[in-house]
Design a protein around this motif. Structure first.
Motif, mmCIF file in Angstrom:
data_model
loop_
_atom_site.group_PDB
_atom_site.id
_atom_site.type_symbol
_atom_site.label_atom_id
_atom_site.label_comp_id
_atom_site.label_asym_id
_atom_site.label_seq_id
_atom_site.Cartn_x
_atom_site.Cartn_y
_atom_site.Cartn_z
ATOM 1 N N ILE A 89 -5.405 -13.328 96.112
ATOM 2 C CA ILE A 89 -5.881 -13.713 94.790
ATOM 3 C C ILE A 89 -7.396 -13.556 94.715
ATOM 4 C CG2 ILE A 89 -5.952 -15.563 93.077
ATOM 5 C CD1 ILE A 89 -3.470 -16.739 94.416
ATOM 6 N N ALA A 90 -8.082 -14.078 95.733
ATOM 7 C CA ALA A 90 -9.540 -13.965 95.767
ATOM 8 C C ALA A 90 -9.970 -12.506 95.804
ATOM 9 C CB ALA A 90 -10.091 -14.712 96.978
ATOM 10 N N PHE A 91 -9.190 -11.672 96.458
ATOM 11 C CA PHE A 91 -9.491 -10.243 96.580
ATOM 12 C C PHE A 91 -9.691 -9.617 95.201
ATOM 13 C CE2 PHE A 91 -8.664 -5.782 96.912
ATOM 14 C CZ PHE A 91 -9.047 -5.400 98.181
ATOM 15 N N TYR A 92 -8.817 -9.959 94.237
ATOM 16 C CA TYR A 92 -8.909 -9.372 92.906
ATOM 17 C C TYR A 92 -10.245 -9.701 92.237
ATOM 18 C CZ TYR A 92 -3.862 -8.534 93.297
ATOM 19 O OH TYR A 92 -2.622 -8.106 93.701
ATOM 20 N N MET A 93 -10.691 -10.957 92.383
ATOM 21 C CA MET A 93 -11.962 -11.359 91.787
ATOM 22 C C MET A 93 -13.123 -10.634 92.444
ATOM 23 S SD MET A 93 -14.815 -13.466 92.439
ATOM 24 C CE MET A 93 -14.237 -14.742 93.574
ATOM 25 N N TRP A 94 -13.145 -10.604 93.777
ATOM 26 C CA TRP A 94 -14.236 -9.939 94.488
ATOM 27 C C TRP A 94 -14.265 -8.452 94.184
ATOM 28 C CZ3 TRP A 94 -12.271 -12.970 99.236
ATOM 29 C CH2 TRP A 94 -12.879 -14.237 99.276
ATOM 30 N N ASP A 95 -13.104 -7.848 94.065
ATOM 31 C CA ASP A 95 -13.035 -6.432 93.746
ATOM 32 C C ASP A 95 -13.619 -6.164 92.361
ATOM 33 O OD1 ASP A 95 -12.211 -3.726 94.402
ATOM 34 O OD2 ASP A 95 -10.646 -3.974 92.899
ATOM 35 N N VAL A 146 -10.117 -22.849 70.155
ATOM 36 C CA VAL A 146 -11.246 -22.014 70.552
ATOM 37 C C VAL A 146 -11.270 -20.738 69.726
ATOM 38 C CG1 VAL A 146 -12.271 -20.710 72.450
ATOM 39 C CG2 VAL A 146 -11.203 -22.915 72.898
ATOM 40 N N ASN A 147 -12.467 -20.326 69.336
ATOM 41 C CA ASN A 147 -12.654 -19.071 68.627
ATOM 42 C C ASN A 147 -13.504 -18.117 69.468
ATOM 43 O OD1 ASN A 147 -11.293 -19.928 66.216
ATOM 44 N ND2 ASN A 147 -13.129 -21.088 65.652
ATOM 45 N N ASN A 148 -13.285 -16.817 69.292
ATOM 46 C CA ASN A 148 -14.081 -15.780 69.969
ATOM 47 C C ASN A 148 -14.146 -16.002 71.479
ATOM 48 O OD1 ASN A 148 -14.840 -14.321 67.563
ATOM 49 N ND2 ASN A 148 -16.198 -16.044 67.087
ATOM 50 N N PHE A 149 -13.002 -16.216 72.071
ATOM 51 C CA PHE A 149 -12.916 -16.444 73.514
ATOM 52 C C PHE A 149 -12.719 -15.091 74.194
ATOM 53 C CE2 PHE A 149 -10.847 -18.350 77.368
ATOM 54 C CZ PHE A 149 -11.858 -19.249 77.674
ATOM 55 N N HIS A 150 -13.811 -14.365 74.365
ATOM 56 C CA HIS A 150 -13.738 -12.986 74.868
ATOM 57 C C HIS A 150 -13.746 -12.984 76.400
ATOM 58 C CE1 HIS A 150 -14.177 -11.667 70.792
ATOM 59 N NE2 HIS A 150 -15.369 -12.224 70.672
ATOM 60 N N VAL A 151 -12.595 -12.753 76.978
ATOM 61 C CA VAL A 151 -12.450 -12.780 78.444
ATOM 62 C C VAL A 151 -11.851 -11.458 78.932
ATOM 63 C CG1 VAL A 151 -12.313 -15.276 78.724
ATOM 64 C CG2 VAL A 151 -10.251 -13.993 78.112
ATOM 65 N N GLU A 152 -12.367 -10.352 78.398
ATOM 66 C CA GLU A 152 -11.823 -9.041 78.716
ATOM 67 C C GLU A 152 -11.989 -8.663 80.185
ATOM 68 O OE1 GLU A 152 -13.617 -9.701 76.084
ATOM 69 O OE2 GLU A 152 -12.648 -8.877 74.285
ATOM 70 N N GLU A 153 -12.942 -9.290 80.888
ATOM 71 C CA GLU A 153 -13.207 -8.932 82.281
ATOM 72 C C GLU A 153 -12.361 -9.720 83.277
ATOM 73 O OE1 GLU A 153 -15.314 -6.457 83.250
ATOM 74 O OE2 GLU A 153 -15.431 -6.040 81.098
ATOM 75 N N LEU A 154 -11.483 -10.578 82.800
ATOM 76 C CA LEU A 154 -10.661 -11.397 83.698
ATOM 77 C C LEU A 154 -9.832 -10.544 84.644
ATOM 78 C CD1 LEU A 154 -9.035 -14.437 81.838
ATOM 79 C CD2 LEU A 154 -10.657 -14.483 83.724
ATOM 80 N N ALA A 155 -9.863 -10.920 85.931
ATOM 81 C CA ALA A 155 -8.997 -10.295 86.929
ATOM 82 C C ALA A 155 -7.920 -11.270 87.395
ATOM 83 C CB ALA A 155 -9.814 -9.813 88.119
ATOM 84 N N VAL A 156 -8.237 -12.570 87.346
ATOM 85 C CA VAL A 156 -7.307 -13.609 87.793
ATOM 86 C C VAL A 156 -7.222 -14.695 86.721
ATOM 87 C CG1 VAL A 156 -6.825 -15.372 89.529
ATOM 88 C CG2 VAL A 156 -7.851 -13.189 90.219
#
Length: 248
Positions: A46-52, A196-206
């Motif tokens: 799981i941590a791998f995805y974030m670090w990557d 919540v409005n405008n919750f832009h989390v397009e970079e989420l990996a996990v």
């Protein structure tokens, strides 16, 4: 004396251990500090995805840390670290600013994190926050109390936040310009109401939403569906969503 040693362990021992830390490159140091402050006991995959997603090159650098005996990986693939190395990592982060925790890169003490959110200033250096009360290891310990409310204004200046861990929290307001660098969101007991409005989390990996009161009609999905880089989704012990549409 016990409290003092917990906060500032033996300096002589730490100085010797720090020789190995100083030999690391930037990405290796970031992975080491993440584990020491938050990720002991967490599945390395799981941590791998974030670090990557952060370009920390985890495939190579985790092996370097293992070779140098700075971390271990158990048979269950969970990240392990000796207590003295954990203390070293946390001491290094404290040294970033001894008097003002909100000027550090990582906040694993929920009391310090909550004070920081109330101050709402000098927060641009913070990369990782754990808001789980009573969770000093950043793992799956049960928080003592749930239901805190955090507003968009409190997160507005957290422009470099890449990992956020919280439990039972309610978010409210317009998050335009916030969370845009977030790579990992662990939101246990996420509430049914999504205000919540405008919750832009397009970079989420996990994305972890265990024990949450959500189903396929939850309003938060419209934002998380935009996270096209998402690699890991945890919906364990939720209200069993029947169907969730995912992008290819």
């Amino acid at each position: 004396m016990i409290k003092k040693l917990e906060k500032d362990p033996c300096i002589e021992v730490q100085e010797k251990l720090k020789i190995s830390y100083n030999a690391l490159d930037y990405e290796q140091k970031q992975i080491f500090l993440d584990i020491a402050c938050f990720l002991i006991g967490v599945d390395k995959r799981i941590a791998f995805y974030m670090w990557d997603a952060c370009d920390f090159f985890p495939g190579e650098n985790i092996e370097v840390l293992r070779f140098m005996s700075l971390i271990k990986i158990g048979d269950d693939l969970r990240l392990r670290m000796h207590d003295q190395l954990r203390d070293l990592g946390r001491a290094i982060v404290r040294e970033e600013n001894q008097q003002q925790p909100w000027h550090r890169s990582r906040l694993w003490d929920s009391k310090e994190a909550l004070k920081m959110l109330k101050r709402n200033e000098g927060m641009d250096k913070i990369e990782v926050i754990d808001l789980n009360k009573g969770d000093s290891e950043g793992s799956s310990k049960v928080a003592k109390q749930d239901g805190d409310i955090y507003t968009a204004k409190q997160f507005k200046k957290l422009t470099n936040l890449r990992s956020l861990y919280m439990k039972g929290a309610h978010l409210s307001g317009d998050f335009e310009g916030s969370m845009e660098e977030l790579k990992w969101l662990r939101w246990q007991k996420c509430p049914r109401n999504f205000e919540v409005n405008n919750f832009h989390v397009e970079e989420l990996a996990v994305l972890e939403l265990p024990y949450s009161e959500i189903n396929e009609k939850w309003k938060g999905w419209r934002f998380f569906m935009m996270a096209e880089k998402l690699k890991y989704l945890d919906l364990s012990y939720c209200e069993s969503p029947r169907k969730i549409r995912t992008s290819s």
